[in-house]
Design an enzyme around this catalytic site. Structure first.
Site, PDB file in Angstrom:
ATOM      1  N   ASP A   1      -1.065  -0.820   6.169  1.00 12.01           N
ATOM      2  CA  ASP A   1      -1.179  -0.354   7.557  1.00 12.01           C
ATOM      3  C   ASP A   1      -2.569   0.103   7.947  1.00 12.01           C
ATOM      4  O   ASP A   1      -2.837   0.298   9.126  1.00 12.01           O
ATOM      5  CB  ASP A   1      -0.197   0.796   7.818  1.00 12.01           C
ATOM      6  CG  ASP A   1      -0.708   2.119   7.276  1.00 12.01           C
ATOM      7  OD1 ASP A   1      -1.343   2.112   6.200  1.00 12.01           O
ATOM      8  OD2 ASP A   1      -0.489   3.151   7.925  1.00 12.01           O
TER       9      ASP A   1
ATOM     10  N   ASP B   1       0.870  -1.169   0.000  1.00 11.82           N
ATOM     11  CA  ASP B   1       0.000   0.000   0.000  1.00 11.82           C
ATOM     12  C   ASP B   1       0.914   1.227   0.000  1.00 11.82           C
ATOM     13  O   ASP B   1       2.077   1.139   0.407  1.00 11.82           O
ATOM     14  CB  ASP B   1      -0.886  -0.023   1.244  1.00 11.82           C
ATOM     15  CG  ASP B   1      -1.754   1.212   1.343  1.00 11.82           C
ATOM     16  OD1 ASP B   1      -2.413   1.538   0.342  1.00 11.82           O
ATOM     17  OD2 ASP B   1      -1.763   1.852   2.410  1.00 11.82           O
TER      18      ASP B   1
ATOM     19  N   ASP C   1      -6.913  -1.942   4.453  1.00 10.04           N
ATOM     20  CA  ASP C   1      -5.979  -2.946   3.928  1.00 10.04           C
ATOM     21  C   ASP C   1      -6.302  -4.350   4.433  1.00 10.04           C
ATOM     22  O   ASP C   1      -5.717  -5.322   3.959  1.00 10.04           O
ATOM     23  CB  ASP C   1      -4.532  -2.601   4.344  1.00 10.04           C
ATOM     24  CG  ASP C   1      -4.051  -1.314   3.697  1.00 10.04           C
ATOM     25  OD1 ASP C   1      -4.414  -1.068   2.543  1.00 10.04           O
ATOM     26  OD2 ASP C   1      -3.314  -0.562   4.359  1.00 10.04           O
TER      27      ASP C   1
END
Length: 634
Positions: free
Chosen positions: A501, A311, A505
């Site tokens: 994080d 990400d 996600d």
């Protein structure tokens, strides 16, 4: 001696074997060799029967071990009169449990240390100043707590004392004490300094930072690696080979003792102890690095990882927009920033907070603003010192001025400003790339990862700008959460690791072969769905986790290879009749000890990993403190 005897109480079969050996020795010393033989042989038969019962139970449960070899080794040595060799095999079997426990304790030392340091009691203050001790699980949100000098902060809370100095090394990896002031957030697990402090609880124990780490550690300790089950199956062909060789030696030589001599060196401890010890060592060492591996099977997946997806926001970047520059069409840049911040301080948008923080960094007070109007997803209008100020997106300011604002630098977001209907300039902001991101990508490629990906919902041009800086191979931008899941599922080559994080996600972390959550900021939903949780705010720990996985697998295979090779060598020597059964039994003990000691190497980094740590420290300085600490511990 007292501690040794106390420890023996936990292993009654070891104590019984030693007592029988003593009785046998006394009898032989008194010339009663026949009596000694009967006493030792009877004890050995009892041990063999107990072992056989366990073997049948394991077979019903679907576990294939090496119990058959142990049973036949005892039976054959008793049958041919090698009763002392039979007793040594009994000692090996009974002592193996004690040796395994010792090795496991040594291997999981870091995991156990985290559990032992968990706070169990809190000191609650009432309105009258009275103090009540209570279990940490009974602390409620809003309770006022006293933390005495050098105690562990029991739950997350807000500091109510004027100041405090805390050791947060177990949470952040930073060994230097951190100064906190009234109103600052305190995390459970931090160790208080030399002065007692007061805090107000903001979370229950189960929801606090350190307790979440403890829960992950307990989950990790209960896991069993697929590699260990594979080692169980390796025992089947080894057992068949040993039995065939022993029977062949007997048939060719015509001496039944050859059967016993071969079988006493055919009980490979590595297959039942060394591999699990190696995995415990790897998990323990990863915990020392601030990387909690929930399942020992995940270490095997880490070792095989070929694609790593990330990400962007908060993972590759710091996740906090920062003002990088101010571009004023007329007047000074400080004046433009102050005007923008005066209006933006009434907005709840993250970019507004960054603009206000930048303006206040110099310590100057912001001009007063009134008649504030916020247009969601566009901007804010207001009056500052008699001037009409509009701050917001390029489209919003273009409507206010009738002029098209310029584009900010690539990879930046512009907060545009209009004053009295005329375009005045813009404030450029960017979510900066982490200092350790580029070197982490390089380290992953060096360790064998073939492809790195970025999966983000951000715009294409921002994503590509960040990817170019980071050294990312494949960029997927403007993705919804389901798009990220689809991208991970279709990614090649596999296994695929996903690093993120945020709460959004969680689905993609669960879909990956290995999900890694950057959990330092307490993203609990992502942490719960991940296989690995990094408790430090340091992306380079992703590369370290892969190195730990590879080191662990290599040590485990080496332990098994050493044990099996030495055992096969001893069996071949014994088959030729040049290795007495008693000597062979003691040599097998040495082989077992060698393999377990080798497996414990998993608690230390390998030469290649140490070189990589030094390289990361030289490139960023981020890993330097932890690298030094680990070198000392190793």
């Amino acid at each position: 001696m007292g501690r040794l005897l106390a420890g023996m109480r936990h292993y009654p079969m070891v104590l019984a074997t030693i007592i029988v050996a003593g009785v046998g020795g006394v009898l032989e010393g008194a010339g009663q060799q026949t009596a000694a033989r009967w006493v030792i042989s009877a004890f050995a038969v009892v041990v063999a029967l107990l072992q056989a019962r366990g073997m049948v139970r394991d077979l019903r449960a679907g576990s294939y071990g090496v119990d058959l070899l142990a049973v036949t080794a005892i039976g054959s040595t008793v049958a041919v009169g090698e009763y002392w060799a039979a007793l040594v095999v009994c000692l090996m079997l009974s002592g193996g449990e004690a040796l395994e426990d010792y090795a496991a304790r040594r291997a999981r030392r870091e995991l156990t240390g985290l559990l032992e340091n968990a706070p169990h009691t809190a000191h609650r203050l009432d309105d009258a100043g009275g103090l009540t001790d209570l279990p940490v699980d009974e602390v409620a949100v809003g309770d006022r707590l006293l933390v005495r000098p050098f105690e562990v902060v029991p739950v997350d809370g807000v500091l109510e004392s004027d100041g405090a100095s805390l050791d947060e090394s177990s949470l952040t990896g930073e060994s230097i004490p951190v100064d906190k002031f009234r109103g600052d957030q305190l995390l459970s697990g931090a160790v208080n300094g030399a002065e007692a402090i007061e805090l107000r609880a903001t979370a229950l124990a189960a929801e606090s930072q350190y307790q979440r780490i403890i829960a992950l550690v307990r989950e990790a300790q209960e896991s069993r690696a697929p590699f260990v089950r594979l080692a169980d199956r390796v025992a089947v062909p080894f057992t068949l080979f040993a039995l065939a060789l022993a029977a062949g030696a007997w048939i060719v030589s015509g001496e039944p003792v050859r059967l016993a001599e071969v079988l006493v060196v055919a009980t490979p401890c590595p297959l039942i102890i060394a591999a699990p010890v190696a995995f415990l060592g790897g998990m323990s060492r990863s915990a020392r690095l601030g990387v909690i591996v929930k399942s020992s099977g995940t270490l095997e997946q880490l070792a095989r990882t070929r694609t790593v997806a990330f990400d962007k926001t908060g993972t590759l970047t710091y996740g906090v927009p920062r003002v990088t520059s101010v571009h004023a069409e007329q007047g000074g840049e400080d004046e433009l920033l102050a005007l923008a911040a005066s209006v933006e301080q009434y907005s709840g948008h993250p970019l507004a907070a960054a603009v206000v923080a930048a303006a206040q960094a110099g310590g100057a007070a912001l001009p007063a603003a009134h008649d504030i109007t916020e247009i969601p997803a566009n901007g804010v209008r207001g009056i500052v010192d008699g001037r009409f100020v509009a701050v917001g997106s390029a489209r919003f300011v273009a409507q206010e001025t009738g002029a098209e604002p310029p584009h900010p630098p690539e990879g930046h977001t512009g907060v545009h400003v209009a004053v009295d209907g005329r375009y005045a300039g813009y404030v450029a902001l960017a979510d900066e790339l982490r200092a350790e991101t580029p070197v982490t990508m390089a380290a992953l490629h060096r360790v064998g990862v073939r492809s790195t990906m970025m999966l983000t919902g951000d715009s294409e041009h921002v994503a590509r700008h960040i990817a170019a800086q980071a050294g990312i191979d494949d960029v997927r931008a403007e993705l919804l959460p389901q798009d990220k899941v689809d991208a991970v599922r279709s990614a090649r080559p596999r296994p695929v690791m996903m690093v993120g994080d945020g709460v959004n996600d969680a689905p993609v972390l669960a879909a990956a072969d290995v999900g890694v959550a950057m959990g330092a900021r307490g993203a609990s939903a992502a942490s719960e769905s991940a296989d690995v949780v990094i408790t430090l705010d340091d992306l380079s720990r992703v590369a370290r986790a892969v190195y730990v996985g590879r080191r662990t697998m290599r040590v485990a295979w080496q332990s098994i290879g050493i044990g099996v090779s030495l055992s096969v060598g001893l069996m071949i020597v014994a088959a030729f009749g040049v290795l007495p059964a008693l000597a062979g039994a003691w040599l097998q003990e040495l082989v077992d000890l060698t393999c377990i000691l080798w497996a414990l190497l998993a608690v230390r980094p390998g030469r290649r990993e140490r070189a990589e740590v030094a390289r990361l420290a030289a490139d960023t300085g981020v890993s330097a403190p932890r690298a030094s600490a680990e070198s000392v511990a190793a």
